[in-house]
Design an enzyme around this catalytic site. Structure first.
Site, short mmCIF file in Angstrom:
data_model
loop_
_atom_site.label_atom_id
_atom_site.label_comp_id
_atom_site.label_asym_id
_atom_site.label_seq_id
_atom_site.Cartn_x
_atom_site.Cartn_y
_atom_site.Cartn_z
N SER A 78 0.87 -1.30 0.02
CA SER A 78 -0.06 -0.02 -0.02
C SER A 78 0.84 1.21 -0.03
CB SER A 78 -0.85 0.21 1.30
OG SER A 78 -1.60 1.31 1.66
N TYR A 81 -3.60 -0.81 9.83
CA TYR A 81 -3.38 -0.98 8.40
C TYR A 81 -2.14 -0.56 8.20
CZ TYR A 81 -4.89 -0.80 3.70
OH TYR A 81 -4.55 -0.89 2.15
P1 NAP Z 1 -11.77 -4.71 -1.28
O1 NAP Z 1 -12.89 -4.69 -2.71
O2 NAP Z 1 -12.58 -4.34 -0.20
O3 NAP Z 1 -11.28 -6.15 -1.53
C1 NAP Z 1 -10.50 -6.87 -0.39
C2 NAP Z 1 -10.71 -8.10 -0.39
O4 NAP Z 1 -10.04 -9.07 0.64
C3 NAP Z 1 -12.01 -8.91 -0.59
O5 NAP Z 1 -11.90 -10.08 -1.50
C4 NAP Z 1 -12.49 -9.31 0.84
O6 NAP Z 1 -13.27 -10.19 0.92
C5 NAP Z 1 -11.16 -9.86 1.37
N1 NAP Z 1 -11.04 -9.93 2.45
C6 NAP Z 1 -11.04 -8.91 3.48
N2 NAP Z 1 -11.11 -9.72 4.80
C7 NAP Z 1 -10.90 -10.91 4.66
C8 NAP Z 1 -11.02 -12.17 5.35
N3 NAP Z 1 -11.18 -11.95 6.71
N4 NAP Z 1 -10.92 -13.43 4.96
C9 NAP Z 1 -10.90 -13.48 3.74
N5 NAP Z 1 -10.52 -12.39 2.66
C10 NAP Z 1 -11.02 -11.08 3.10
O7 NAP Z 1 -10.54 -3.79 -1.80
P2 NAP Z 1 -9.40 -3.99 -2.41
O8 NAP Z 1 -8.81 -2.55 -2.75
O9 NAP Z 1 -9.63 -4.90 -3.92
O10 NAP Z 1 -8.36 -4.65 -1.72
C11 NAP Z 1 -7.42 -5.60 -2.21
C12 NAP Z 1 -5.75 -5.47 -1.34
O11 NAP Z 1 -5.19 -4.16 -2.02
C13 NAP Z 1 -5.96 -5.06 0.06
O12 NAP Z 1 -5.01 -5.90 0.57
C14 NAP Z 1 -5.82 -3.65 0.05
O13 NAP Z 1 -5.42 -3.47 1.54
C15 NAP Z 1 -4.90 -3.44 -0.99
N6 NAP Z 1 -5.02 -2.06 -1.59
C16 NAP Z 1 -6.03 -1.35 -1.81
C17 NAP Z 1 -5.80 0.07 -2.31
C18 NAP Z 1 -7.08 0.77 -2.69
O14 NAP Z 1 -7.03 2.02 -2.96
N7 NAP Z 1 -8.14 0.15 -3.12
C19 NAP Z 1 -4.78 0.65 -2.06
C20 NAP Z 1 -3.65 -0.05 -1.54
C21 NAP Z 1 -3.82 -1.44 -1.30
P3 NAP Z 1 -14.87 -9.76 1.25
O15 NAP Z 1 -15.27 -9.34 -0.12
O16 NAP Z 1 -15.45 -11.21 1.55
O17 NAP Z 1 -14.62 -8.59 2.17
#
Ligand code: NAP
Length: 240
Positions: free
Chosen positions: A132, A145
């Site tokens: 991140s 986080y």
């Molecule tokens: P998201 O749409 O919220 O996706 C997060 C994923 O993680 C979902 O598939 C979610 O499943 C899963 N997850 C959360 N808690 C879990 C648990 N207890 N067990 C199993 N799976 C779980 O957000 P995203 O942006 O795509 O995030 C993906 C990654 O990118 C994460 O590591 C996030 O920190 C990172 N990231 C995102 C951003 C951004 O700007 N969006 C920036 C930097 C890093 P559910 O749908 O079941 O909750």
């Protein structure tokens, strides 16, 4: 030239594959030729293995399920992640523990299991962690986080040092501000949303497809001599 990015015959495991960045990464790896198995807490996207990473036994049951289905692994993408927002003074134990469990402990356990399996196969392999901007910066109201994502960057370096001699590449991708559920709270706050956008040199929030190139690069032979890198894909955010 495209041969070095070809993932034909490779088996990939991607956590958090039902939505957002995980779903986008699955699509990119599949388009490059990989057979992709996704994990999630619910069906959707590329999910074929159901597991909740808050469960400490989930990494082992995920790896066992993958090996029962595919018999091998070549690429692990530790993408699943969760975020909790609260002031430091009010930050709860639950919001601390759960974020560390999903974003850091489960990531380490799955990486360890994948590395053991690469060794058992007598192959190398690729581990890609999703970091991140908060692997580099402090952020605000996201203590657990930031702690977890900063640790992911350090752990990526540590595992790269130990696993590079075994032909295993451990690297990370640090997405900038991307349009997914993770940033819904930021995007629905007009002030935060505007100030973030104003700081992104590319002039727009990122999309899941913006990670495709980095994911395929780090999963493929193109990155065979790349170890321990946390690659920002951030529209230029960190340069500002
Ligand atoms: P998201 O749409 O919220 O996706 C997060 C994923 O993680 C979902 O598939 C979610 O499943 C899963 N997850 C959360 N808690 C879990 C648990 N207890 N067990 C199993 N799976 C779980 O957000 P995203 O942006 O795509 O995030 C993906 C990654 O990118 C994460 O590591 C996030 O920190 C990172 N990231 C995102 C951003 C951004 O700007 N969006 C920036 C930097 C890093 P559910 O749908 O079941 O909750």
């Amino acid at each position: 030239m495209t041969a070095i990015f070809d993932l034909t015959g490779k088996t990939a495991l991607v956590t958090g594959a039902n939505t957002g960045l995980g779903e986008g990464i699955c699509k990119a790896l599949a388009e490059a030729g990989a057979t992709v198995y996704g994990t999630g807490r619910r069906e959707g996207g590329y999910v074929s293995i159901l597991a909740d990473l808050l469960d400490k036994d989930a990494p082992l049951s995920i790896m066992n399920a993958l090996l029962a289905k595919a018999g091998r692994i070549d690429i692990l993408v530790n993408n699943a992640g969760t975020i909790r927002r609260a002031d430091v003074l009010e930050f709860s134990d639950k919001d601390w523990d759960e974020v560390l469990q999903v974003n850091l402990t489960a990531l380490f356990k799955l990486s360890q299991l994948a590395a053991r399996q690469f060794a058992a196969q007598g192959t190398g392999g690729k581990i890609i962690n999703i970091a991140s901007m908060l692997s580099f910066q402090g952020g605000i109201r996201v203590a657990s986080y930031t702690a977890a994502k900063s640790a992911v960057r350090g752990l990526t370096l540590e595992m790269a040092n130990e696993l590079a001699p075994k032909g295993i590449n451990v690297n990370a991708i640090a997405p900038g501000y991307m349009v997914t559920n993770n940033t819904e709270a930021l995007r629905s706050d007009p002030e935060r949303s505007e100030s973030i956008l104003a700081r992104i040199p590319a002039g727009r929030w990122g999309r899941p497809s913006d990670l495709s190139g980095a994911a395929v690069f780090l999963a493929s032979a193109a990155s065979d001599y790349v170890h321990g890198v946390t690659l920002p894909v951030d529209g230029g955010w960190l340069g500002r």
